[in-house]
Motif scaffolding. Sequence first.
Motif, PDB file in Angstrom:
ATOM      1  N   ASN A   1       0.820  -1.218   0.000  1.00  0.00           N
ATOM      2  CA  ASN A   1       0.000   0.000   0.000  1.00  0.00           C
ATOM      3  C   ASN A   1       0.854   1.268   0.000  1.00  0.00           C
ATOM      4  O   ASN A   1       0.642   2.185   0.791  1.00  0.00           O
ATOM      5  N   GLY A   2       1.855   1.282  -0.898  1.00  0.00           N
ATOM      6  CA  GLY A   2       2.704   2.454  -1.036  1.00  0.00           C
ATOM      7  C   GLY A   2       3.899   2.474  -0.118  1.00  0.00           C
ATOM      8  O   GLY A   2       4.766   3.343  -0.257  1.00  0.00           O
ATOM      9  N   GLN A   3       3.974   1.550   0.802  1.00  0.00           N
ATOM     10  CA  GLN A   3       5.092   1.466   1.740  1.00  0.00           C
ATOM     11  C   GLN A   3       6.083   0.415   1.264  1.00  0.00           C
ATOM     12  O   GLN A   3       5.701  -0.687   0.893  1.00  0.00           O
ATOM     13  N   ARG A   4       7.380   0.772   1.240  1.00  0.00           N
ATOM     14  CA  ARG A   4       8.405  -0.186   0.828  1.00  0.00           C
ATOM     15  C   ARG A   4       8.600  -1.191   1.951  1.00  0.00           C
ATOM     16  O   ARG A   4       8.896  -0.833   3.088  1.00  0.00           O
ATOM     17  N   LEU A   5       8.447  -2.472   1.604  1.00  0.00           N
ATOM     18  CA  LEU A   5       8.443  -3.529   2.610  1.00  0.00           C
ATOM     19  C   LEU A   5       9.510  -4.559   2.294  1.00  0.00           C
ATOM     20  O   LEU A   5       9.621  -5.032   1.162  1.00  0.00           O
ATOM     21  N   ALA A   6      10.317  -4.913   3.286  1.00  0.00           N
ATOM     22  CA  ALA A   6      11.289  -5.994   3.158  1.00  0.00           C
ATOM     23  C   ALA A   6      10.694  -7.246   3.800  1.00  0.00           C
ATOM     24  O   ALA A   6      10.331  -7.238   4.978  1.00  0.00           O
ATOM     25  N   VAL A   7      10.584  -8.305   2.998  1.00  0.00           N
ATOM     26  CA  VAL A   7      10.142  -9.598   3.511  1.00  0.00           C
ATOM     27  C   VAL A   7      11.399 -10.375   3.876  1.00  0.00           C
ATOM     28  O   VAL A   7      12.245 -10.646   3.017  1.00  0.00           O
TER      29      VAL A   7
ATOM     30  N   GLU B   1      13.968 -18.560  12.210  1.00  0.00           N
ATOM     31  CA  GLU B   1      12.859 -18.867  13.104  1.00  0.00           C
ATOM     32  C   GLU B   1      11.534 -18.273  12.676  1.00  0.00           C
ATOM     33  O   GLU B   1      10.480 -18.756  13.090  1.00  0.00           O
ATOM     34  N   ALA B   2      11.552 -17.215  11.874  1.00  0.00           N
ATOM     35  CA  ALA B   2      10.307 -16.503  11.617  1.00  0.00           C
ATOM     36  C   ALA B   2      10.331 -15.801  10.264  1.00  0.00           C
ATOM     37  O   ALA B   2      11.385 -15.499   9.700  1.00  0.00           O
ATOM     38  N   LEU B   3       9.122 -15.515   9.783  1.00  0.00           N
ATOM     39  CA  LEU B   3       8.899 -14.696   8.599  1.00  0.00           C
ATOM     40  C   LEU B   3       8.503 -13.313   9.092  1.00  0.00           C
ATOM     41  O   LEU B   3       7.607 -13.184   9.928  1.00  0.00           O
ATOM     42  N   LYS B   4       9.185 -12.265   8.572  1.00  0.00           N
ATOM     43  CA  LYS B   4       8.977 -10.919   9.117  1.00  0.00           C
ATOM     44  C   LYS B   4       8.787  -9.891   8.003  1.00  0.00           C
ATOM     45  O   LYS B   4       9.346 -10.028   6.914  1.00  0.00           O
ATOM     46  N   GLY B   5       8.025  -8.869   8.315  1.00  0.00           N
ATOM     47  CA  GLY B   5       7.874  -7.722   7.442  1.00  0.00           C
ATOM     48  C   GLY B   5       8.546  -6.525   8.077  1.00  0.00           C
ATOM     49  O   GLY B   5       8.183  -6.140   9.201  1.00  0.00           O
ATOM     50  N   ILE B   6       9.521  -5.943   7.397  1.00  0.00           N
ATOM     51  CA  ILE B   6      10.301  -4.830   7.941  1.00  0.00           C
ATOM     52  C   ILE B   6      10.109  -3.602   7.053  1.00  0.00           C
ATOM     53  O   ILE B   6      10.224  -3.693   5.819  1.00  0.00           O
ATOM     54  N   ASP B   7       9.800  -2.467   7.668  1.00  0.00           N
ATOM     55  CA  ASP B   7       9.718  -1.216   6.927  1.00  0.00           C
ATOM     56  C   ASP B   7      11.095  -0.904   6.360  1.00  0.00           C
ATOM     57  O   ASP B   7      12.059  -0.698   7.114  1.00  0.00           O
ATOM     58  N   ALA B   8      11.223  -0.877   5.033  1.00  0.00           N
ATOM     59  CA  ALA B   8      12.523  -0.701   4.397  1.00  0.00           C
ATOM     60  C   ALA B   8      13.107   0.686   4.631  1.00  0.00           C
ATOM     61  O   ALA B   8      14.320   0.876   4.498  1.00  0.00           O
ATOM     62  N   GLU B   9      12.283   1.648   4.990  1.00  0.00           N
ATOM     63  CA  GLU B   9      12.762   2.994   5.251  1.00  0.00           C
ATOM     64  C   GLU B   9      13.297   3.126   6.678  1.00  0.00           C
ATOM     65  O   GLU B   9      14.403   3.620   6.900  1.00  0.00           O
ATOM     66  N   THR B  10      12.520   2.653   7.650  1.00  0.00           N
ATOM     67  CA  THR B  10      12.848   2.899   9.056  1.00  0.00           C
ATOM     68  C   THR B  10      13.456   1.706   9.779  1.00  0.00           C
ATOM     69  O   THR B  10      14.072   1.866  10.826  1.00  0.00           O
ATOM     70  N   GLY B  11      13.237   0.504   9.260  1.00  0.00           N
ATOM     71  CA  GLY B  11      13.679  -0.692   9.963  1.00  0.00           C
ATOM     72  C   GLY B  11      12.680  -1.184  10.987  1.00  0.00           C
ATOM     73  O   GLY B  11      12.946  -2.170  11.693  1.00  0.00           O
TER      74      GLY B  11
END
Length: 415
Positions: A226-232, A237-247
Amino acid sequence: MLLDKTVRFSLAGCLLAQMLVSISLGSDWPQWRGPTRDGVAQGTAWPESLGEDVLKLSWRVELGPSYSGPIVVGDRVFTTETRDEQTEVASAYDRRTGKRLWEAEWPGSLTVPFFAASNGSWIRATPVANTDTLFVAGIRDVLVALDTQTGAQRWRLDFPAELGSEAPKFGCASSPLLDSDYLYAQMGGGFVKVHQQTGKVAWRVAPDGGGMSGGAFSSPYLTNDNGQRLAVVQTREALKGIDAETGDELWTQTIEAFRGMNILTPVLYDGKLFTSAHTGRSQLWRRDGDDPGRLQQVWSNKSQAYMSSPVVVGDHLYLHLRNQRIQCLDLKTGEEAWRTQPYGKYQSMAVLGDRILALDERGELLLFRANPETFEEIDRRPISEAETWAHIAVCGGQLFVRELHALAVYDWVQE
């Protein structure tokens, strides 16, 4: 929805010559699993044959051992090797002639645990490059930036020395990715964002401590939410979504696997995420509409992947399993469409249209159709007597294969 649009497979193609295919615009393979990091190749459909008169060896050079996949940018092919168990080397080759254009080296030695000794103690991660800089992740968690034209070192970031992290016990295996001005990598005991021009760390996050500091096997993926850059990011141990701008960590989901062997790169389908783990399960996840800080399972089945990352065509996924069989899954339901006889311990897959190339660790190249009705083998051919664990690159009418001790380049011949 997790994504604002799905991955499309009708990508712009490369122009082919009437006989040997010439290099054309858009014919790069600059990173792990190709231009879009999902195994999707660009160009005109591959011939329905792997015969030596159709897929011709262009050149081959002997090298030290490496698991890094070759990458291709413009007129250059880049690969890595470990020499004398002590030194890591990155090299550039002319993609048409095989002439070595330059090489750069640095100390890089690490011995993996005894129970993994058969996997070797040499460089593992696939580099990433743009037209200016090649970025190489060494086995000791060292990130090196090299000038693509000369091989001159631009900067070197030693994560254990600079951040106090431990070198991963199995060696750095996660392949970095490049996005605009920044490089993202699962290194340094966590997930890091590094300025590509300076090598300075913008931030490091280690959401689950032990899992990441053990050294990730999976490689990260960038997309839009939704317009936000997301690092998968898939840790051990886990699957995570990280805001690519802020961490900032946006969501997390535990993925169970034997000894944290979450190895494959997750893939995207219709705004959802697919992953599969050694001794775990295959699962499709989506963002929870009521709680955006967590994922909701769409379906789960007993299929177990090992090291091979799958490809998606339409509503179906093609996955190499821990039991060495290739499986076709219906992504809408999670139901199996078909599975094959054993085809090696590993398959590096690339897809173009309805055709899938898969190279196993024994050096056998398989071409089959992305047909959800039945397994349809088109052709197969042994192309290496040595092990071939590195991921293939397929672009501009050429196939690039990193054998354990060599780099081989093939040309498709068009009638």
